[in-house]
Motif scaffolding. Structure first.
Motif, mmCIF file in Angstrom:
data_model
loop_
_atom_site.group_PDB
_atom_site.id
_atom_site.type_symbol
_atom_site.label_atom_id
_atom_site.label_comp_id
_atom_site.label_asym_id
_atom_site.label_seq_id
_atom_site.Cartn_x
_atom_site.Cartn_y
_atom_site.Cartn_z
ATOM 1 N N ARG A 109 0.705 -1.365 0.098
ATOM 2 C CA ARG A 109 -0.228 -0.093 0.320
ATOM 3 C C ARG A 109 0.759 1.000 -0.327
ATOM 4 N NH1 ARG A 109 -5.174 0.589 1.409
ATOM 5 N NH2 ARG A 109 -5.298 -1.202 2.004
ATOM 6 N N VAL A 110 0.575 1.967 -0.757
ATOM 7 C CA VAL A 110 0.986 3.663 -1.058
ATOM 8 C C VAL A 110 0.307 4.932 0.295
ATOM 9 C CG1 VAL A 110 1.563 5.182 -1.993
ATOM 10 C CG2 VAL A 110 1.949 3.115 -3.507
ATOM 11 N N ARG A 111 1.455 4.877 0.896
ATOM 12 C CA ARG A 111 0.857 6.372 2.300
ATOM 13 C C ARG A 111 0.938 7.232 1.296
ATOM 14 N NH1 ARG A 111 1.109 3.677 7.192
ATOM 15 N NH2 ARG A 111 2.258 1.826 6.722
ATOM 16 N N ASN A 112 -0.175 8.156 1.336
ATOM 17 C CA ASN A 112 -0.477 8.994 0.973
ATOM 18 C C ASN A 112 1.170 10.273 1.337
ATOM 19 O OD1 ASN A 112 -3.028 8.658 0.085
ATOM 20 N ND2 ASN A 112 -3.926 9.430 2.211
ATOM 21 N N SER A 113 2.445 9.669 1.900
ATOM 22 C CA SER A 113 3.137 11.016 2.428
ATOM 23 C C SER A 113 4.129 10.762 2.050
ATOM 24 C CB SER A 113 2.776 11.787 4.373
ATOM 25 O OG SER A 113 3.323 10.667 4.522
ATOM 26 N N GLU A 114 4.001 9.145 1.696
ATOM 27 C CA GLU A 114 5.629 8.777 0.731
ATOM 28 C C GLU A 114 5.794 8.883 -0.487
ATOM 29 O OE1 GLU A 114 7.109 4.616 0.075
ATOM 30 O OE2 GLU A 114 4.682 4.790 0.903
#
Length: 683
Positions: free
Chosen positions: A55-60
């Motif tokens: 899963r890709v985080r918003n802040s990444e």
């Protein structure tokens, strides 16, 4: 053989390690290669995808290298999955093809056994047949030669061969659907299984249309394929191939105007099949058609929670349309066929049973023979309504013998031909000659007296000097009638009386039978005579009186036997008398005799004791010393007799050959007769 995903991933891992080391310029040792491979196998499960979802985080922070790596892994996983699926498909396709081949082989074997069983049932039933030979065209093992014919061993039929460049498989633009009649909607429940009905028009599609109808009650089920062509089509053959567990009836309706539907010519009752069949018909214009499939009973009975216990399978593999043209005729000649029976069997009476289709304008003719050097004999199937040839041919070695010429030599007195032991009541009997002792078929014996000769009867009677002879003169002549036979005079064959002198008035009766094989003909002649004559042909008077130079007599000869009678009254005494009819009987006939009526065959006893000595109309067959003598009660040296008879040849025949001639009489695109099976039966 297919490969699984784990094996594929292992192969990819090995190739990856080798490529990376070689790119560095290093050829790894086995120890280095094993170390890297073990590390890779610990880090990755070969049975799972290489890409692990994350899963890709918003802040990444997004990096292109990361996504490129993700795309590469997903591409590898999909490629491995694709290659494995493709391999599995190929393996299954190979197994399916093997299944189809074995299925067709078993079907062929089953059909062949079924045909043989039918023949055995026929043979051993109470039919009177001793043996049989058949061909259902499962193969061409019984065919010797073929010309202009097509032998379809898949559909078990023989047709005229399609002519190249003028025969076409039609792929018309059309709308097609498979429908259930409105009256059946409440009875059946439809369950699609595979494919679309459109696939039936595409021979390159491996998937076929199938659906199952469920019913709570047993009974017939009808479905139909509706085909609407965008433009009218001109067709003369339709092929239909179906999926079914039990036999179905297929019949076709067509329309030209979209309103009025008609049955396909010659197939109003349809055709029964469990696989594929062909409809041949005269060239017909068609706008739309309905191909009906009727099942008389369910294919399968099962237990169903809702009570739908009866299953009907409807499937269509293929529908093809053709516009064909055929040659005028084609021919098949079989090998010499031997009935499968005991060694003592010998071919006698032969009959033919066929399964055939004969559209108008076509025909199939059949011929048989028991020796390759013999002429063919035409035979018609016993199940054909209008037969042109005999339906039974008797090969009991029947030989139609050529006529045997007999008679007493002209330079003998007749005593040399006399059979002394047959004398009775002072009457002598004479042998005309002998034939070999054979199995003469009763009622085929025919003995004709006087080949190329006139029969003559004469009696003395005075009617005066102006009398014209008539038939009434011979009803009750007062004096004795003298009989004789006079061969036709060579050099002047029309002369029946030549420069003869009579001391008393005499009546003469000349008779001859002329057999003519040709069509009816009229012969015009100019007779000459010094005496009054009357000429008759087949009982009709042609002339009477003394002919002049302007006299013309027309003889109308019919096909078959013709009887000529010439009556003469000799009124000139002690003067030379001559009569010339003006034509040659030999040249206008196939053969001619002193009488068109053969002598009657009687027993030797009846000839000796019950026949008058002046009755020349009878003869007898007398066996002596291994020969058969032809015996009469009169002696006519120089007169030739012809003896006709049929006899049974002693040569046994154990083989038979069949010739099949297919014909169509129209020009261009029409249709062809179809032969599906023949059986030669022997009794």
């Amino acid at each position: 053989m297919s490969i699984n995903i784990r094996q594929k991933r292992f192969t990819v891992a090995v190739n990856k390690i080798l490529q990376e080391e070689l790119q560095k310029g290093n050829l790894p040792t086995s120890k280095e290669f094993a170390t890297r491979l073990n590390k890779l196998l610990r880090e990755q499960d070969l049975g799972a995808p290489e890409y692990n979802f994350k899963r890709v985080r918003n802040s990444e922070l997004a990096e292109s290298a990361f996504y490129n790596d993700v795309v590469t892994k997903i591409q590898k996983d999909l490629m491995i999955l694709y290659e494995n699926t493709f391999a599995v498909h190929n393996e299954l396709q190979g197994k399916f093809n093997w299944f189809e081949v074995e299925k067709n082989r078993l079907e062929y074997t089953a059909r062949k056994l079924e045909a043989e069983l039918q023949e055995k049932i026929l043979l051993y039933g109470k039919t009177g047949y001793l043996a049989s030979v058949f061909d259902a065209f499962d193969d061409i093992s019984k065919v010797d030669t073929e010309d202009n014919v097509s032998i379809d061993i898949k559909n078990h039929q023989v047709t005229l061969k399609q002519q190249e460049n003028t025969s076409f498989l039609i792929n018309p633009a059309c709308k097609i659907n498979f429908s259930m009649p409105s009256t059946s909607v409440s009875t059946f429940k439809k369950i699609p299984i595979s494919g679309k009905i459109e696939y039936a028009l595409n021979t390159n599609n491996n998937e076929t249309f199938q659906e199952v109808w469920l019913s709570k009650t047993e009974g017939p089920a009808d479905g139909y394929i509706n085909v609407d062509f965008q433009e009218k089509q001109i067709l003369n053959r339709i092929d239909v191939s179906v999926h079914t567990l039990k036999d179905v009836t297929v019949y076709i309706e067509f329309t030209v105007d979209g309103i009025n539907y008609y049955h396909l010519p010659y197939y109003s009752e349809g055709k029964i099949t469990n696989s594929s069949l062909s409809f041949f018909f005269p060239t017909t214009e068609i706008k739309s058609m309905r191909i009906w499939i009727r099942k008389q009973e369910s294919d399968k009975e099962v237990v169903h929670p809702q009570g739908y216990s009866y299953q009907y399978l409807f499937g269509v593999k293929k529908i093809q349309f053709f516009q064909l043209s055929f040659p005028a005729n084609g021919e098949i000649v079989t090998k010499m066929l031997t009935p499968n029976t005991d060694e003592n069997f010998s071919i006698g009476k032969v009959s033919l049973v066929t399964e055939e289709e004969i559209p108008d304008g076509t025909d199939i003719e059949y011929f048989v023979r028991v020796d390759e050097n013999e002429t063919w004999k035409a035979i018609s199937p016993v199940n054909r309504e209008s037969a042109k040839a005999p339906s039974v041919i008797d090969f009991k070695y029947v030989v139609k013998g050529s006529p045997t010429s007999l008679g007493i030599k002209s330079n003998t007195s007749g005593q040399e031909a006399e059979i002394i032991e047959l004398q009775a009541n002072g009457i002598s009997f004479y042998s005309l000659g002998s034939i070999e002792k054979r199995k003469i078929i009763p009622r085929t014996e025919r003995l004709y007296i006087g080949k190329d000769a006139w029969s003559i009867q004469s009696t003395e009677q005075d009617f005066g000097t102006t009398h014209i002879p008539t038939m009434n003169d011979w009803k009750q002549p007062p004096n004795e009638i003298i009989k004789s036979v006079m061969p036709i005079k060579e050099g002047n064959r029309g002369v029946i009386l030549q420069e003869e002198t009579f001391a008393k008035h005499t009546q003469l009766y000349y008779g001859m039978g002329i057999y003519y094989e040709g069509q009816e003909q009229v012969l015009s002649t100019i007779p000459s005579s010094t005496e009054p004559i009357a000429i008759f042909l087949n009982g009709e008077k042609l002339f009477e009186g003394i002919p002049s130079a302007q006299t013309n007599v027309n003889y109308k000869f019919k096909q078959g036997w013709n009887d000529i009678t010439v009556l003469v009254y000799v009124q000139s005494l002690n003067r030379s008398c001559t009569i010339d009819l003006g034509f040659d009987p030999i040249t206008v006939s196939t053969h001619c005799y002193a009488s068109s009526q053969p002598l009657e065959n009687v027993s030797v006893f009846d000839l000796r004791y019950n026949t008058k000595n002046n009755d020349w109309s009878k003869y007898a067959l007398y066996e002596k010393d291994g020969k058969v003598y032809i015996v009469v009660n009169h002696s006519l040296p120089g007169v030739t007799y012809d003896f006709y008879y049929d006899y049974v040849d002693e040569v046994e025949h154990r083989e038979i050959q069949l010739k099949i001639l297919l014909k169509q009489f129209s020009v261009g695109q029409y249709t062809t007769p179809v032969l599906r099976r023949y059986t030669l039966q022997f009794s």
